[in-house]
Scaffold this active site. Structure first.
Site, PDB file in Angstrom:
ATOM      1  N   CYS A 169       0.609  -1.093  -0.044  1.00 37.11           N
ATOM      2  CA  CYS A 169      -0.186   0.100  -0.015  1.00 37.11           C
ATOM      3  C   CYS A 169       1.332   1.118   0.442  1.00 37.11           C
ATOM      4  O   CYS A 169       1.423   1.231   1.074  1.00 37.11           O
ATOM      5  CB  CYS A 169      -0.795  -0.167   1.345  1.00 37.11           C
ATOM      6  N   CYS A 177      -0.507   4.016   1.839  1.00 35.48           N
ATOM      7  CA  CYS A 177      -0.948   4.219   3.770  1.00 35.48           C
ATOM      8  C   CYS A 177      -0.248   3.030   3.751  1.00 35.48           C
ATOM      9  O   CYS A 177       0.730   2.330   4.408  1.00 35.48           O
ATOM     10  CB  CYS A 177      -2.382   4.595   3.865  1.00 35.48           C
ATOM     11  N   SER A 178      -1.455   2.288   4.833  1.00 37.95           N
ATOM     12  CA  SER A 178      -1.107   0.697   5.028  1.00 37.95           C
ATOM     13  C   SER A 178      -2.101  -0.367   5.015  1.00 37.95           C
ATOM     14  O   SER A 178      -1.747  -1.177   6.016  1.00 37.95           O
ATOM     15  CB  SER A 178      -0.552   1.378   6.807  1.00 37.95           C
ATOM     16  N   CYS A 179      -2.891  -0.223   3.719  1.00 36.05           N
ATOM     17  CA  CYS A 179      -3.629  -1.446   3.477  1.00 36.05           C
ATOM     18  C   CYS A 179      -3.303  -2.690   3.640  1.00 36.05           C
ATOM     19  O   CYS A 179      -2.253  -2.644   2.738  1.00 36.05           O
ATOM     20  CB  CYS A 179      -4.912  -0.889   2.409  1.00 36.05           C
TER      21      CYS A 179
END
Lengths: 206, 218
Positions: free
Chosen positions: A107, A110-112
């Site tokens: 991702c 962000c941090s998906c």
């Protein structure tokens, strides 16, 4: 810049501890949150939710061709039918490694990450080095993990830019013929389901 | 928003450093911060895209120098203050100085097991999908100052629709309070050279998940 976590810095850690405690107290006194619910969330992520779930899913796909097909067709539905989780969120997509193609998940924005099947993402997954290079130079990222793919292997990087979530179905290693699903699951590492690693060699765990 | 969070393809951040036997949380406050975010999200005061936009609005130097959960904590404080749910004076005092607002609902420990899975972002389609698998598309060259999920490295690039993923909540509008505005979502695949030039790894392909407004027919 390397790791961006701050646990080495004692002063910041204690400052954060105080800051979070103040925030929690205010929100509880305002009546917005129930602190017992916070305890339950922390406990769930520390003890229940984690990559062991994804490993069971992969092991089943290795053992059961019909499940593998169902997983690749609709991973949310297939994982829900497996009954490991009391609910599975929508939009989970399984992508299969083959001798010709290796898949990797990132991702960049962000941090998906597929929390339900892999737990919370590791620090490196959320870090600038991984997010910046995974899409442009994944082979060098794999080298950072000590992974070298056979020459000529295609790489497909999936950038998780929406609410779809990806899990890699790694290739079943040779040497585990006749193994039970439980034993097969012990070969499946978290990183092999992100695409930054490969399953363990059966000789390592036999 | 063309912010520091949009990191795909940037140079200079160094090696990826996996941590052996990494704990779930590196300090107790990290777990509390995650849980606070989850519990406040449950009250319905904001959506996931608004929280992403909240992280993106942190100043770039703060973004780069703060740990992941520290960013979450700062975002949480900012959003709580911005929405008038608590005052900065109360956070400084560590106690509520005024009564809270009435919120839609409150997360209890008994509800927690059912909130560990994600909700659905699918919505009924307002119309048919414009593209199908195999269609050639070009991403738009857009630079909104507000939240978007089209990364910089994939703007103005030619790719191919690989899959239609259904009709989903549209982050670009929901993040700024303009409604869910459901849009078709596609997996769009790019050749590495289209994104990174002739020196790119010829065996590499990259896909993004792209909402229909990001795309035009190529």
């Amino acid at each position: 810049m390397t790791h961006d976590h701050d646990h080495e810095h004692g002063s910041e850690l204690s400052e954060m501890q105080l800051r979070v405690r103040a925030l929690e107290t205010v929100l509880a006194e305002k009546g917005y949150i129930d602190q017992a619910a916070l305890d339950a969330i922390v406990e769930a992520y520390e003890t229940k939710v984690g990559p062991h779930t994804g490993a069971r899913v992969v092991a089943k796909a290795w053992s059961d061709p019909a499940f593998r097909q169902a997983l690749l067709a609709d991973a949310s539905k297939a994982v829900a039918s497996f009954g490991l989780l009391n609910r599975v969120g929508d939009h989970l997509i399984a992508v299969e490694n083959t001798p010709k193609r290796h898949n990797m998940i990132v991702c960049t924005l962000c941090s998906c990450y597929p929390w339900e099947v892999l737990g919370l993402p590791p620090v490196w997954y959320k870090s600038a080095p991984y997010r910046s290079r995974a899409v442009s130079d994944p082979r060098s990222v794999l080298a950072d993990f000590g992974v070298k793919l056979p020459a000529g292997t295609d790489i497909r990087v999936w950038d998780s830019t929406a609410e779809t979530r990806f899990i890699v179905l790694p290739m079943r290693p040779a040497g585990a013929e006749g193994w039970s699903e439980e034993r097969l699951a012990s070969l499946v590492t978290r990183d092999s389901m992100i695409g930054t690693g490969l399953p363990k060699n059966p000789k390592e765990v036999a | 928003m063309d912010g520091i969070h949009d990191m795909g393809g940037m140079h200079g951040f160094g090696r990826v450093e996996p941590e052996q036997d990494e704990p779930v949380f590196h300090a107790p406050w990290e777990g509390r911060t995650l849980a606070l975010n989850r519990a406040m999200g449950y009250t319905g005061v904001w959506t996931i895209d608004q929280t992403r936009a909240g992280i993106e609005r942190l100043p770039p130097d703060v973004y780069l120098s703060s740990s992941y959960y520290k960013k979450w904590e700062m975002r949480l404080e900012n959003m709580i203050v911005d929405l008038g749910l608590a005052g900065r004076d109360e956070l400084d005092a560590g106690h509520a100085l005024r009564p809270g607002k009435a919120l839609k609902r409150k997360l209890t420990a008994a509800d927690v097991p059912n909130t560990l899975s994600r909700g659905s972002f699918s919505r009924p389609a307002p119309g048919p999908a414009r593209f199908k698998a195999g269609d050639k598309v070009r991403t738009k060259n857009i630079h909104p100052a507000t939240h978007t999920r089209l990364p910089r490295y994939a703007r103005g690039k030619s790719g191919v629709i690989e899959a239609v993923r259904g009709c989903h909540v549209y982050p670009d509008t929901v993040a700024i309070g303009r409604g869910e505005n459901p849009q078709w979502l596609y997996t769009v695949v790019f050749e590495s050279r289209e994104l990174w030039g002739d020196a790119a790894d010829p065996l590499l392909k990259i896909s993004i998940e792209a909402f229909e407004p990001y795309l035009e027919r190529a």
